[in-house]
Design a protein around this motif. Sequence first.
Motif, PDB file in Angstrom:
ATOM      1  N   LEU B  90      31.830  23.117 -26.995  1.00 47.93           N
ATOM      2  CA  LEU B  90      30.625  23.301 -26.427  1.00 47.93           C
ATOM      3  C   LEU B  90      30.023  22.134 -25.743  1.00 47.93           C
ATOM      4  CD1 LEU B  90      29.677  25.999 -28.148  1.00 47.93           C
ATOM      5  CD2 LEU B  90      27.571  25.344 -27.700  1.00 47.93           C
ATOM      6  N   ILE B 107      15.486  24.186 -29.677  1.00 45.37           N
ATOM      7  CA  ILE B 107      15.837  25.116 -30.748  1.00 45.37           C
ATOM      8  C   ILE B 107      16.862  24.724 -31.669  1.00 45.37           C
ATOM      9  CG2 ILE B 107      16.662  27.753 -31.339  1.00 45.37           C
ATOM     10  CD1 ILE B 107      15.431  28.590 -28.837  1.00 45.37           C
ATOM     11  N   MET B 110      15.878  22.559 -34.680  1.00 44.31           N
ATOM     12  CA  MET B 110      15.070  23.137 -35.707  1.00 44.31           C
ATOM     13  C   MET B 110      15.892  23.150 -37.072  1.00 44.31           C
ATOM     14  SD  MET B 110      13.476  26.612 -34.158  1.00 44.31           S
ATOM     15  CE  MET B 110      13.845  27.734 -35.436  1.00 44.31           C
ATOM     16  N   PHE B 126      18.892  36.546 -45.039  1.00 40.44           N
ATOM     17  CA  PHE B 126      19.439  37.017 -43.972  1.00 40.44           C
ATOM     18  C   PHE B 126      20.874  37.586 -44.188  1.00 40.44           C
ATOM     19  CE2 PHE B 126      19.463  37.861 -39.525  1.00 40.44           C
ATOM     20  CZ  PHE B 126      20.609  37.588 -39.009  1.00 40.44           C
ATOM     21  N   TYR B 127      21.534  36.638 -44.896  1.00 37.64           N
ATOM     22  CA  TYR B 127      23.010  37.188 -44.938  1.00 37.64           C
ATOM     23  C   TYR B 127      23.431  37.729 -46.583  1.00 37.64           C
ATOM     24  CZ  TYR B 127      24.284  34.420 -41.016  1.00 37.64           C
ATOM     25  OH  TYR B 127      24.544  34.019 -39.876  1.00 37.64           O
ATOM     26  N   TRP B 132      19.369  41.277 -43.705  1.00 41.27           N
ATOM     27  CA  TRP B 132      19.542  42.173 -42.114  1.00 41.27           C
ATOM     28  C   TRP B 132      20.996  42.241 -41.692  1.00 41.27           C
ATOM     29  CZ3 TRP B 132      14.610  39.389 -40.014  1.00 41.27           C
ATOM     30  CH2 TRP B 132      13.407  40.020 -40.179  1.00 41.27           C
TER      31      TRP B 132
ATOM     32  N   PHE C  13      28.189  31.977 -27.753  1.00 38.51           N
ATOM     33  CA  PHE C  13      27.910  31.270 -28.894  1.00 38.51           C
ATOM     34  C   PHE C  13      26.875  30.760 -29.146  1.00 38.51           C
ATOM     35  CE2 PHE C  13      29.721  29.489 -32.580  1.00 38.51           C
ATOM     36  CZ  PHE C  13      29.282  28.244 -32.686  1.00 38.51           C
ATOM     37  N   ILE C  14      26.212  30.051 -28.228  1.00 41.40           N
ATOM     38  CA  ILE C  14      24.846  29.539 -28.435  1.00 41.40           C
ATOM     39  C   ILE C  14      23.946  30.414 -28.723  1.00 41.40           C
ATOM     40  CG2 ILE C  14      23.152  28.219 -27.370  1.00 41.40           C
ATOM     41  CD1 ILE C  14      24.496  26.141 -27.242  1.00 41.40           C
ATOM     42  N   PHE C  17      24.034  31.571 -32.070  1.00 41.34           N
ATOM     43  CA  PHE C  17      23.411  30.575 -33.082  1.00 41.34           C
ATOM     44  C   PHE C  17      22.093  30.781 -33.133  1.00 41.34           C
ATOM     45  CE2 PHE C  17      24.391  27.055 -35.786  1.00 41.34           C
ATOM     46  CZ  PHE C  17      22.939  26.240 -35.665  1.00 41.34           C
ATOM     47  N   ILE C  18      21.538  30.670 -32.154  1.00 41.47           N
ATOM     48  CA  ILE C  18      20.060  30.770 -31.878  1.00 41.47           C
ATOM     49  C   ILE C  18      19.626  32.029 -32.524  1.00 41.47           C
ATOM     50  CG2 ILE C  18      18.363  31.003 -30.311  1.00 41.47           C
ATOM     51  CD1 ILE C  18      19.508  29.256 -28.719  1.00 41.47           C
ATOM     52  N   ASN C  20      20.854  33.842 -34.726  1.00 41.70           N
ATOM     53  CA  ASN C  20      21.183  33.459 -36.218  1.00 41.70           C
ATOM     54  C   ASN C  20      19.908  32.725 -36.821  1.00 41.70           C
ATOM     55  OD1 ASN C  20      22.753  32.982 -38.672  1.00 41.70           O
ATOM     56  ND2 ASN C  20      22.749  31.006 -37.887  1.00 41.70           N
ATOM     57  N   MET C  21      19.674  31.738 -36.130  1.00 39.38           N
ATOM     58  CA  MET C  21      18.461  30.688 -36.731  1.00 39.38           C
ATOM     59  C   MET C  21      17.207  31.500 -36.849  1.00 39.38           C
ATOM     60  SD  MET C  21      19.221  27.633 -37.414  1.00 39.38           S
ATOM     61  CE  MET C  21      17.595  27.506 -37.854  1.00 39.38           C
ATOM     62  N   LEU C  22      16.887  32.372 -35.517  1.00 43.96           N
ATOM     63  CA  LEU C  22      15.699  33.086 -35.623  1.00 43.96           C
ATOM     64  C   LEU C  22      15.665  34.306 -36.699  1.00 43.96           C
ATOM     65  CD1 LEU C  22      14.984  33.571 -31.804  1.00 43.96           C
ATOM     66  CD2 LEU C  22      13.909  32.055 -33.314  1.00 43.96           C
ATOM     67  N   GLY C  23      16.901  34.789 -36.635  1.00 44.67           N
ATOM     68  CA  GLY C  23      17.045  35.879 -37.915  1.00 44.67           C
ATOM     69  C   GLY C  23      16.665  35.171 -39.244  1.00 44.67           C
TER      70      GLY C  23
END
Lengths: 357, 294, 270
Positions: B90, B107, B110, B126-127, B132, C13-14, C17-18, C20-23
């Motif tokens: 990345l 973000i 966070m 979540f997992y 969800w 991917f990003i 990931f985001i 995922n975080m928000l979820g």
Amino acid sequence: MQAPGDQLTSLQLGITKRYGNKTVLDNLQLEIRKGEFVTFLGPSGCGKSTALSIVAGLIPASEGEIRLNGERVDNLPPEKRGFGMVFQNYALFPHMTVYDNVAFGLTLTSISKAEIDKRVQDMLRLVQLLGFEARYPGQLSGGQQQRVAIARALVLRPRLMLFDEPLSNLDAKLRVEMRAEIKQIHANLGLTSIYVTHDQAEALSMSDRIVVLRNGVLMQSGSPQEIHDRPKNSFVADFMGFRNFFPVRITALSNGAATATSGNLTLRARAGDGFAVGSDAVMAIRPDDIQLGPGAGGAVTVPGRVEIVEYLGREQEAAVRTADDTRIWLRTAAHMQVGDQVELGFPVDKVVLLPAE
Amino acid sequence: MRAVANDERSEFDALALFCLLPSLLYVLAMFVYPFLYGVYLSLQVQKIDGFSLGNYVAFFSDAYQYGTIWITFSLAIPTTIIVLVLSLCLAYGMRRGFFMERTITTILIMPISLGVILLSEGILGFYGSQGWLNQMLIASGLISEPFILTHNYIGVMLALFMQQFPFCFLMLLGYISGIDPSLESSARMLGATPSVVFRRVMLPLIAPGLAIAFALVFVMSFAVFPSAVMLGQPAGATRTISIAAYQKAFEQYDMPAASAIAVVMGLCQLAALVLIILFRRRLSPAATMGVGKR
Amino acid sequence: MRGRMWRLALYLFILGFILNMLGIVTHVVVSSFAKSWFGSPLPPKFTTAWFSYAWTNFDLGQVLGVTLFIAVAVVVLALAIGFPAAYILARRNFRYKSAILLLYFLPLVIPQMTYGIPLATTLYRYGVGGSVAGVILAVLVPMVPLAVFILMPFFEQISLNLEWSAQVLGASRAQIFRRILLPLMVPGILTAGLLILVNTISNFELAFLLGGGGSQTLVVALFYNMFAGGVRPVYSIDAMAVMYMVMVMALLLVSLRFVRPTQMVFRLDR
């Protein structure tokens, strides 16, 4: 792997580049012929490095094409164009020796190790760096690094060489030495080169043709003599050292000479086409071309009082205030003092007529 | 913009001492001293006088205890590798800036600032098997039985990944974008395709940063504690070495034994660091010679 | 083009990931408002009762008070101790400077669990373990170096000439400090203060090892309540987690007005 394409006979550009709504290159059109040394000259921000990067393929053009021998190359990535490039900060790979740097491009081809070795040695000899093979870039001086950078590009026998202000990071003395070397290499190897600089002395001494750019617009393209002696507009004139500019109105045109007035001053200059009697224009002359003393053969003379004198060693640069409050700069070997009354002469063949801005 | 005088000795005057003393004393008293005290304590066995390696012997003779070393390694190493590979991909791909960069990096901060507890609680929800993710997968027909992603090894790895990835990505992004971009350009002009550029020019220059990132991520993953408890099986499959140390200290009140375990933990981390340094030296001896920074 | 596909994969991917975080975060928030919730996408009924439940049952008033007190104390002390050190380290070169910088670096690099156990042991031996003072002392260990490393670049930006010209104009050291350094360092102090605040509030390992009954910070209380025996409905835990999150997010948003995201992460180019 470079395209095994033919050697260059001509390169044609017609490119425009925009960033957002800012136009950095405005339809720059140019043709470069085999063996030419062409310089892009201009102040910072004029687009010369951008143009070079577009030719190299490192940046895409917003519009336009680049054709080599009639075939489009602007759709090829840089590694396939077969051009060589020398960067301002040398861009030598710090983790590789001088030998590995120079050999890098060759190792990407199918050339044999023995042949690579031979070519690298030949090139190092050409740039006078034999014996430096095992050194790292961090151990070299600026001038030596620049030579490695040149060797690295040349060893691939590129069909076009691109130089991006390669001498800007060197000190003045080294710059003068290196520019002679670059010119010599260009001539001896029969290269075709595009050179970018903001230094007009470099441009004048090295080029077959100079292209002056300002804010992405081509201001003038011509031989060094043309650019130097017969600038076509105020920008080029100013850039090439014409320090005195007079806004004038043309009163007469005959036999390639124009007569014009600026306030109380009457001036005469060589005239090209495109000017009409009664129109506004600009006349300009270099400080070194102004003559001191009573009128010498046909030249217009103007009296004035010396205001400022700058001692430059062999010559002096002085500011002279005329009767109608114009300041004129002249450069002369004669000795002057503040307060002197002088007569300034403007030889007709040294005054240029430029369009009004 | 720094003005620094040349004479080293005169630079350290009374003012310098006065300014440095509080922080120096604090770090020495609260960091170095406890550390040394911990080592000293680890050589004391409860109810026995004098120095003894008893704590260490006890640790290494009990499979329930020394097994934590293997467990922790088997958590830390795969996590570190995955985090590093993904971060490298990345960071390299986005080295020249990317769309909405500032929003995305915000973000990504966070997880780091929310902290591991909140993260773990959220992961549980979540997992979890009723969470969800499983609901979505089942509802869309992709699977029929929920994936068991919590209260096991995978749960801990998830938490570790979410904590370490943003940190590693941002670190590598900063490092890679600090490499002179004209090196890439010149390599391409010499005929190198993007993958050759990566392999022969960029990777050797990124290597030092990678080594540091690997070391940091590994060391932090090795010390994993709360997520191992919340998302794993702290009494079994994910009983990490820090759990063992904690239990000795605060459940059995055996401070010397706990200190011994902490020392073992520190030594494992140190061993890994030494290996990384040695490995890096072998790999790129010239990378240290004037790295091409901007 | 392969390059395009590669970039697309990275963006995906990003995005993943985001999301995922928000979820994860959203799940916690939704759960805190749920009356009861088993296996359905959304809770059948919503309530805000869990918040008051959490407040009373987990003694959140006291916990929040403790957390804020500790946080403010750590910020003030870390800045006070770190400010002069950062000044000297930014301005001067001397023989042991690198060694000192390395020493200050260690508490930030070595995981808190590793040195936390010996630290806790020591502090308990001196009787401060399990108290608010103990937590403050422990959290200061990594925060003092953090203050130093954040403040140093800000000092380096203030030209030495400013101090010299003040000296030439007759100012004493104290006056230079008060009237020149301090005002110019306000951005640095603000940045360092905010980062230390965020780090302290979200600190777990050290606060956990040193915290006791009355000296638990919010995060530690959150952890304990997840594992305590008895009735601890997950919704109330999530309510507590939401309160914690709101606090940290608010701080984060304030910080980001002054600090770039990348400054909050460890820098490799030191």
